[in-house]
Scaffold this motif. Structure first.
Motif, mmCIF file in Angstrom:
data_model
loop_
_atom_site.group_PDB
_atom_site.id
_atom_site.type_symbol
_atom_site.label_atom_id
_atom_site.label_comp_id
_atom_site.label_asym_id
_atom_site.label_seq_id
_atom_site.Cartn_x
_atom_site.Cartn_y
_atom_site.Cartn_z
ATOM 1 N N ASP A 1 0.806 -1.221 0.000
ATOM 2 C CA ASP A 1 0.000 0.000 0.000
ATOM 3 C C ASP A 1 0.841 1.273 0.000
ATOM 4 O O ASP A 1 1.721 1.457 0.840
ATOM 5 C CB ASP A 1 -0.932 0.002 1.220
ATOM 6 C CG ASP A 1 -1.920 -1.140 1.176
ATOM 7 O OD1 ASP A 1 -1.947 -1.912 2.149
ATOM 8 O OD2 ASP A 1 -2.636 -1.266 0.171
ATOM 9 N N PHE A 2 0.471 2.171 -0.916
ATOM 10 C CA PHE A 2 1.180 3.443 -1.082
ATOM 11 C C PHE A 2 0.129 4.523 -1.273
ATOM 12 O O PHE A 2 -0.733 4.406 -2.141
ATOM 13 C CB PHE A 2 2.102 3.337 -2.297
ATOM 14 C CG PHE A 2 3.139 4.408 -2.417
ATOM 15 C CD1 PHE A 2 3.588 4.808 -3.665
ATOM 16 C CD2 PHE A 2 3.712 5.001 -1.298
ATOM 17 C CE1 PHE A 2 4.579 5.781 -3.809
ATOM 18 C CE2 PHE A 2 4.697 5.964 -1.424
ATOM 19 C CZ PHE A 2 5.131 6.358 -2.686
ATOM 20 N N PHE A 3 0.195 5.560 -0.440
ATOM 21 C CA PHE A 3 -0.821 6.601 -0.446
ATOM 22 C C PHE A 3 -0.215 7.943 -0.845
ATOM 23 O O PHE A 3 0.912 8.263 -0.466
ATOM 24 C CB PHE A 3 -1.446 6.733 0.946
ATOM 25 C CG PHE A 3 -2.117 5.476 1.436
ATOM 26 C CD1 PHE A 3 -1.416 4.561 2.208
ATOM 27 C CD2 PHE A 3 -3.437 5.202 1.114
ATOM 28 C CE1 PHE A 3 -2.017 3.400 2.660
ATOM 29 C CE2 PHE A 3 -4.056 4.049 1.562
ATOM 30 C CZ PHE A 3 -3.347 3.145 2.333
ATOM 31 N N LEU A 4 -0.999 8.708 -1.564
ATOM 32 C CA LEU A 4 -0.603 10.064 -1.920
ATOM 33 C C LEU A 4 -1.557 11.032 -1.242
ATOM 34 O O LEU A 4 -2.765 10.895 -1.376
ATOM 35 C CB LEU A 4 -0.639 10.259 -3.436
ATOM 36 C CG LEU A 4 -0.117 11.597 -3.947
ATOM 37 C CD1 LEU A 4 1.387 11.715 -3.700
ATOM 38 C CD2 LEU A 4 -0.419 11.760 -5.439
ATOM 39 N N LEU A 5 -1.003 12.016 -0.516
ATOM 40 C CA LEU A 5 -1.811 12.936 0.270
ATOM 41 C C LEU A 5 -1.652 14.364 -0.238
ATOM 42 O O LEU A 5 -0.528 14.853 -0.409
ATOM 43 C CB LEU A 5 -1.400 12.880 1.739
ATOM 44 C CG LEU A 5 -1.611 11.573 2.500
ATOM 45 C CD1 LEU A 5 -0.534 10.535 2.203
ATOM 46 C CD2 LEU A 5 -1.667 11.846 3.989
#
Lengths: 113, 112
Positions: free
Chosen positions: B73-77
């Motif tokens: 999992d990789f999130f961009l904020l």
């Protein structure tokens, strides 16, 4: 720094014609080279890749590309295009020791039936 | 075939809003990337990661944070979204750094 130039933003060809999409890169050593295709509303998909060896590499759907080090080029070719080849094509470069890729701005191909 | 799944596929937010884009890959790839795609610019790298807890800055990081919570999992904020961040965002993964990259289908973000 590495960079990739795709000089043709748009190309239109007739179905059955041959195709060449141009790509030139900037890198002093021997790069890793890629061509990706993007169909509408899709992510990019790999067409072919070059790491080393034979400078002519074969990809999916009849595409091929030739690495010409003296010209810093990696042009994409197809002998006979089909209407379904209409898409955006991206050239990309990486290199040993690099952790990411550099993409060209893409060439939008339209094949006229 | 490697699978990279992005959510949401479309998002509209207001200027100053808070947005999180999610990406999951199911092939235990080490590297994950966030790109934005804009007409006339092609794909530009925002952030990338080579493992859980790792974050590397890409070429256009301003206004973006990212977090890699697990291998998958990789999130961009975007904490204060601006209209200039209206774009098509792609997540991608690869087993090692400079080999074949597998892309998700993209998230279209509109900031109004």
């Amino acid at each position: 720094a590495q960079s990739v130039t795709q000089p043709d933003a748009r190309v239109t060809v007739s179905e059955g014609a041959s195709l060449q999409l141009r790509c030139k890169y900037s890198y002093s050593g021997t790069p890793y080279l890629f061509w990706y295709v993007q169909y509408p509303r899709q992510g990019l998909q790999l067409l072919l890749k070059y790491y080393s060896g034979d400078p002519v590499v074969q990809g999916v759907n009849g595409f091929e590309a030739e690495f010409i080090k003296s010209n810093s080029s990696f042009h994409l070719r197809k002998a006979s295009v089909h209407w379904s080849d209409s898409a955006v094509y991206f050239c990309a470069v990486s290199a040993p020791g690099y952790q990411n890729f550099y993409f060209g701005k893409g060439t939008s191909l339209t094949v006229i039936p | 075939e490697a699978a990279v799944t992005q959510s949401p596929r479309n998002k509209v937010t207001v200027t100053g809003g808070n947005v999180t884009l999610s990406c999951r890959q199911t092939n235990s790839h080490n590297y994950m990337y966030w790109y934005r795609q804009d007409t006339g610019h092609g794909l530009r790298l925002i952030h990338y990661s080579y493992g859980a807890g790792n974050l590397q800055i890409g070429d256009v990081p301003d206004g973006y944070k990212a977090t890699r919570t697990t291998q998958e999992d990789f999130f961009l904020l975007l904490e204060l979204a601006s209209p200039s961040q209206t774009s098509l965002y792609f997540c991608a993964s690869s087993e090692i750094a400079n080999t074949e990259v597998f892309f998700g289908k993209g998230t279209r973000l509109t900031v109004v």
